[in-house]
Design an enzyme around this catalytic site. Structure first.
Site, PDB file in Angstrom:
ATOM      1  CE  LYS A  78      46.750  35.410  55.019  1.00 39.91           C
ATOM      2  NZ  LYS A  78      46.006  35.413  53.732  1.00 39.91           N
ATOM      3  CB  SER A 153      48.186  38.036  51.417  1.00 38.37           C
ATOM      4  OG  SER A 153      46.930  37.043  51.664  1.00 38.37           O
ATOM      5  CB  SER A 177      45.923  35.239  49.463  1.00 36.24           C
ATOM      6  OG  SER A 177      46.354  36.741  49.137  1.00 36.24           O
TER       7      SER A 177
HETATM    8  N1  GLN Z   1      47.163  39.859  45.807  1.00 35.38           N
HETATM    9  C1  GLN Z   1      45.636  40.045  45.826  1.00 35.38           C
HETATM   10  C2  GLN Z   1      45.461  41.621  46.588  1.00 35.38           C
HETATM   11  O1  GLN Z   1      46.547  41.618  46.931  1.00 35.38           O
HETATM   12  C3  GLN Z   1      44.960  38.851  46.694  1.00 35.38           C
HETATM   13  C4  GLN Z   1      45.194  38.753  47.932  1.00 35.38           C
HETATM   14  C5  GLN Z   1      44.364  37.821  48.770  1.00 35.38           C
HETATM   15  O2  GLN Z   1      43.764  36.929  47.779  1.00 35.38           O
HETATM   16  N2  GLN Z   1      44.226  38.110  49.829  1.00 35.38           N
HETATM   17  O3  GLN Z   1      44.430  41.808  46.894  1.00 35.38           O
END
Ligand code: GLN
Length: 484
Positions: A78, A153, A177
């Protein structure tokens, strides 16, 4: 078998037996990336030259008989991980030119074992999102159905594994995520316990929740990747100095007599019928394998999303204060310093990031701090206590990963609350600081993958992996491939 469909173990044995060189494998992966990227969009940066140089070095090591499981294996990570000399954007325009001077510990460990870096993967901007639609570098599409989101994400990390663009990848998980995109793309994704893996060199979103973890084709690969990246790092004081078990060795111990909790708050009426069906079938499979089920309750589950969006945004507003146009990335032209700060941040951050900074700054402001931030911290303790009390009676918990399979691109972009609710089943695990894995457990009627979540006790990734492996051996979901 296609090289790009292989697991780490399969490719490793082909490399070791000299059926194939790492340069050949890496070249095949780069070709694959070229052919599917126009449809999927998993990558922000492809590091072809670096990959081939690393593969050449790996081939020399293999020839010298000095190879580890990861020597010569093409991976991708990532774009939230710092990589020395390689552009690192975190999905944001504000870091469009940022080339870090050092690498994240987790990547350095993989690299130290001879892994080959294919490139940096797309993600929601600063890891804020559940659909990969908030990246400044375009959307990533779900390889199973390109009209759908891959999840977020770490959407690029999951899509790359599903589309055969990397043998395995790394992601980060702050509220789901790793697990939610793994579920939507039909791969295995593990969020380790907070403190299990070093966060050094990982761009911070919400520091008390962020964790690094692998996304892979199967559980054995996941165990292997975790074994390499786990462990204490003097550069991250929150990484815990506790022994890292031999995860691969305990995979085959089975689940006979294992006590699995089913939290009633996770099997709600609104659950998608396809997801419910997959969960029922998974429970049946585990019963057949000799596991015992216990009905349990995590009574504060309802407060998790609200608590998370106070704590995560508060930490984000503080972490993102460093992007001021002075030291990193994008700097706007301006006549005075204040204008430069304002313009750099206005131009550099996307709408979702701005929304989070404003929410977090509000929650931390004097006068509201006790009512919101401190209150959220107290509720977090209650949520954590729910898990700890329940783990006295069960070994692991089984739940869905997400309430629905992957949704359509564009479906939730204008409704942040709906987007936030994609993570109702993953967020509590981050608040409690414990570990959980998503693994393939079926398909919807329209052919989209559905993941199963196994939640473990703090630092007991071993039992989660063992239970996941047993399920995988008894089912064939993980063997299906997206036809992209
Ligand atoms: N969807 C969640 C957020 O927007 C989790 C994102 C993540 O785990 N980085 O914060």
């Amino acid at each position: 078998m296609n090289i790009f469909d292989m697991t780490i173990y399969e490719l490793h044995s082909a490399l070791k037996d000299k059926q194939l060189s790492s340069v050949e494998a890496t070249t095949a992966m780069l070709e694959r990336i070229k052919s599917v990227e126009p449809q999927v969009g998993s990558f922000i940066t492809v590091t072809a030259a670096g990959a081939l140089a690393a593969a050449t070095a790996a081939d020399r090591q293999i020839a010298a008989g000095e190879c580890t499981l990861l020597t010569g294996i093409p991976l991708a990570i990532k774009d939230i991980f710092l990589t020395e000399g390689v552009l690192t954007t975190c999905g944001s325009r504000i870091l469009e030119n940022f080339v870090p001077p050092y690498s994240a510990t987790s990547w350095k460990k993989l690299e130290g074992r001879g892994a080959v870096l294919l490139g940096k993967l797309n993600q929601d901007e600063f890891a804020m999102g559940s659909s990969n639609e908030s990246s400044a570098y375009g959307i990533t599409r779900n390889p199973w159905d390109t009209s759908c989101i891959p999840g977020g994400s770490s959407g690029g990390s999951a899509a790359a594994v599903a589309a055969g663009e990397a043998i395995a990848t790394l992601g980060t998980d702050t509220g789901g995520s790793i697990r939610q995109p793994a579920s939507h793309c039909g791969c295995v994704g593990l969020k380790p316990t907070y403190g299990r893996v070093s966060r050094y060199g990982v761009i911070a979103y919400a520091s008390s929740l962020d964790q690094v973890g692998p996304l892979t084709r199967d559980v054995a690969d996941c165990a292997a990747m975790l074994g390499v990246i786990a462990g204490h790092d003097p550069m991250d004081s929150t990484s815990v100095d506790t022994p890292v078990p031999d995860y691969a060795a305990s995979l085959t111990k089975g689940v006979k007599g294992l006590k699995i909790g089913l939290p009633k708050e996770y099997f709600i009426a609104g659950l998608d019928p396809d997801v419910q069906r997959a969960m029922d079938a998974a429970i049946e499979t585990y019963r057949r394998l000799g596991a015992e089920f216990v009905d349990i309750s995590l009574p504060h589950t309802d407060y998790a999303v609200a608590t998370y969006y106070l704590i995560a945004t508060a930490e984000a507003s503080s972490n993102l204060a460093r992007y001021d146009g002075v030291r990193f990335g994008h700097r706007a032209d301006a006549d005075c310093l204040l204008d430069m700060y304002n313009k750099s941040r206005s131009e550099g951050f996307g709408v979702e990031v701005k929304r989070r900074i404003m929410l977090g700054t509000y929650a931390l402001s004097s006068g509201y701090y006790d009512a919101y931030y401190v209150k959220a911290q107290k509720v977090r303790t209650l949520i954590m206590n729910d898990f700890m009390a329940t783990f006295a009676n069960v070994d692991i918990m089984l739940t869905p990963v997400a309430p629905t399979p992957a949704f359509k691109i564009g479906e939730k972009v204008n409704d942040p609350l709906q987007m936030y609710l994609s993570d109702i089943f993953t967020i509590p695990v981050n608040l409690a600081g414990t570990c959980a894995m998503s693994l393939p457990a079926g398909f919807s009627n329209s052919g989209l993958p559905i993941g199963l979540q196994l939640i473990g006790k703090p630092f007991d990734e071993e039992t989660v992996l063992r239970a996941g492996y047993a399920f995988e051996q008894a089912t064939e979901w993980h063997l299906r491939k997206a036809t992209i």
